[in-house]
Design a protein around this motif. Structure first.
Motif, short mmCIF file in Angstrom:
data_model
loop_
_atom_site.label_atom_id
_atom_site.label_comp_id
_atom_site.label_asym_id
_atom_site.label_seq_id
_atom_site.Cartn_x
_atom_site.Cartn_y
_atom_site.Cartn_z
N LEU A 137 -52.91 -28.06 -19.51
CA LEU A 137 -51.74 -27.40 -18.95
C LEU A 137 -51.55 -26.00 -19.54
O LEU A 137 -51.22 -25.05 -18.82
N GLU A 138 -51.75 -25.88 -20.84
CA GLU A 138 -51.63 -24.57 -21.48
C GLU A 138 -52.69 -23.60 -20.96
O GLU A 138 -52.40 -22.45 -20.68
N GLU A 139 -53.92 -24.07 -20.85
CA GLU A 139 -55.00 -23.21 -20.36
C GLU A 139 -54.72 -22.73 -18.93
O GLU A 139 -55.04 -21.60 -18.58
N LEU A 140 -54.12 -23.60 -18.12
CA LEU A 140 -53.86 -23.25 -16.72
C LEU A 140 -52.53 -22.51 -16.54
O LEU A 140 -52.24 -22.02 -15.44
N GLY A 141 -51.72 -22.47 -17.59
CA GLY A 141 -50.43 -21.80 -17.48
C GLY A 141 -49.43 -22.56 -16.62
O GLY A 141 -48.53 -21.97 -16.02
N PRO B 131 -56.57 -18.93 -28.30
CA PRO B 131 -55.14 -18.94 -28.63
C PRO B 131 -54.43 -20.21 -28.21
O PRO B 131 -53.51 -20.67 -28.90
N VAL B 132 -54.84 -20.80 -27.10
CA VAL B 132 -54.19 -22.02 -26.61
C VAL B 132 -54.32 -23.16 -27.62
O VAL B 132 -53.38 -23.93 -27.84
N TRP B 133 -55.48 -23.28 -28.23
CA TRP B 133 -55.69 -24.34 -29.23
C TRP B 133 -54.72 -24.15 -30.39
O TRP B 133 -54.09 -25.11 -30.85
N LYS B 134 -54.61 -22.94 -30.86
CA LYS B 134 -53.70 -22.67 -31.98
C LYS B 134 -52.27 -23.01 -31.60
O LYS B 134 -51.50 -23.56 -32.40
N THR B 135 -51.89 -22.71 -30.36
CA THR B 135 -50.53 -22.99 -29.89
C THR B 135 -50.22 -24.48 -29.92
O THR B 135 -49.19 -24.91 -30.43
N ILE B 136 -51.13 -25.28 -29.37
CA ILE B 136 -50.82 -26.72 -29.30
C ILE B 136 -50.91 -27.38 -30.67
O ILE B 136 -50.18 -28.34 -30.94
N MET B 137 -51.76 -26.88 -31.56
CA MET B 137 -51.82 -27.44 -32.90
C MET B 137 -50.57 -27.09 -33.70
O MET B 137 -50.11 -27.89 -34.53
N GLU B 138 -50.00 -25.92 -33.46
CA GLU B 138 -48.73 -25.58 -34.10
C GLU B 138 -47.62 -26.50 -33.59
O GLU B 138 -46.79 -26.98 -34.37
N THR B 139 -47.62 -26.75 -32.28
CA THR B 139 -46.64 -27.67 -31.70
C THR B 139 -46.80 -29.06 -32.30
O THR B 139 -45.82 -29.71 -32.69
N ARG B 140 -48.04 -29.52 -32.36
CA ARG B 140 -48.29 -30.84 -32.96
C ARG B 140 -47.79 -30.88 -34.40
O ARG B 140 -47.18 -31.86 -34.83
N GLY B 141 -48.03 -29.81 -35.14
CA GLY B 141 -47.64 -29.76 -36.55
C GLY B 141 -46.15 -29.94 -36.75
O GLY B 141 -45.72 -30.75 -37.59
N TRP B 142 -45.36 -29.22 -35.96
CA TRP B 142 -43.92 -29.36 -36.19
C TRP B 142 -43.37 -30.67 -35.64
O TRP B 142 -42.39 -31.21 -36.17
N LEU B 143 -44.01 -31.23 -34.61
CA LEU B 143 -43.59 -32.55 -34.14
C LEU B 143 -43.94 -33.64 -35.17
O LEU B 143 -43.18 -34.60 -35.36
N MET B 144 -45.07 -33.48 -35.84
CA MET B 144 -45.44 -34.40 -36.92
C MET B 144 -44.44 -34.30 -38.06
O MET B 144 -43.98 -35.33 -38.59
N ASP B 145 -44.09 -33.07 -38.43
CA ASP B 145 -43.10 -32.89 -39.50
C ASP B 145 -41.75 -33.48 -39.12
O ASP B 145 -41.07 -34.08 -39.94
N GLU B 146 -41.39 -33.31 -37.86
CA GLU B 146 -40.13 -33.83 -37.35
C GLU B 146 -40.05 -35.35 -37.53
O GLU B 146 -38.97 -35.90 -37.80
N GLN B 147 -41.18 -36.01 -37.38
CA GLN B 147 -41.23 -37.47 -37.53
C GLN B 147 -41.61 -37.91 -38.94
O GLN B 147 -41.72 -39.10 -39.22
N GLY B 148 -41.81 -36.94 -39.85
CA GLY B 148 -42.16 -37.27 -41.23
C GLY B 148 -43.53 -37.90 -41.36
O GLY B 148 -43.73 -38.84 -42.14
N LEU B 149 -44.50 -37.37 -40.60
CA LEU B 149 -45.83 -37.97 -40.56
C LEU B 149 -46.85 -37.16 -41.36
O LEU B 149 -46.78 -35.93 -41.43
#
Length: 248
Positions: free
Chosen positions: A22-26, A201-219
């Protein structure tokens, strides 16, 4: 266009594959992130009775889908009309589908079992660890041979077939418990291919999103809660939480 809802467990590899496409396709999307212990409970099992993430709900067409391969094929057919990540030509179209089939039948299940027996299962079974670690090496060997003299699996551009492999490949060190710089040892074509995709850039974007969602859940990076050191401890925690919830 209305955003597509993507249901994810942030620790899992598979949920990030449709997000990557989805990110790659915009294509606009929104993430519904939830924890592992509720994936087999309502209301999510009303969306996916198999109790696995990801699943998508597309308000533009009214379709709800689960199973990652089906989701990727749908997103490509419905939203990649300009063939940014795909081909219109017969041969290339089906070669992309072939590699996706290999990813969902080979890489995903075998890599997942390698991680289960090497890193998560409380009892260490040398025969099971060896079997699935060997399968990781075999699959990397297939990919390395296919990429010899090429940048991409199909044709002369990156496609959804390439991207489908990225998330599991990124976690090999956690699956087979090796040093991060050793996970592609002996597979230089795979290492270069992976670097081409994860530098986007898209990979970096989704890994940043994953990172803060993981932190949000204390994982932790392995998907287990911080302070939990084994899957056995994690199962005990889930059981205790369920018992507590039942008494409320």
């Amino acid at each position: 266009m209305l955003p597509i809802k993507v249901h994810v467990i942030p620790a899992g590899p598979n949920p990030w594959k449709p997000v990557l496409i989805l990110e790659e396709l915009g294509v606009p999307y929104e993430i519904n992130s939830f924890s592992f212990e509720v994936v087999k409970q309502k209301p999510f099992i009303d969306i996916n009775p198999n109790g696995r993430a990801p699943a998508i709900e597309d308000p533009n067409t009214g379709i709800t889908l689960w199973e990652t391969g089906a989701i990727l094929l749908y997103l490509i057919e419905q939203y990649d009309t300009k063939h940014v990540l795909s081909y219109a030509s017969l041969n290339e179209k089906h070669l992309c589908n072939q590699w996706l089939a290999f990813q969902i039948s080979g890489q995903g299940p075998y890599f997942g079992q390698a991680g289960w027996f090497s890193a998560l299962y409380p009892e260490k079974l040398p025969s099971a660890i060896a079997r699935y670690n060997n399968e990781v090496q075999r699959i990397l060997g297939v990919l390395d041979g296919a990429l010899a003299g090429k940048q991409w699996l199909v044709g002369d551009k990156i496609t959804f077939a390439d991207l489908a492999f990225t998330v599991w490949n990124d976690r090999i060190d956690m699956l087979i418990l090796c040093a991060p710089d050793k996970k592609f040892e002996g597979f230089p074509n795979v290492a270069a291919w992976r670097a081409r995709m994860t530098s986007r850039p898209v990979w970096k974007t989704i890994m940043e999103t994953r990172g803060w969602l993981m932190d949000e859940q204390g994982l932790q990076s392995n998907g287990m809660p911080k302070g939990i050191n084994s899957f056995e401890e994690y199962e005990a925690l889930i059981k205790a939480q369920a018992e507590k919830a039942g008494k409320v």
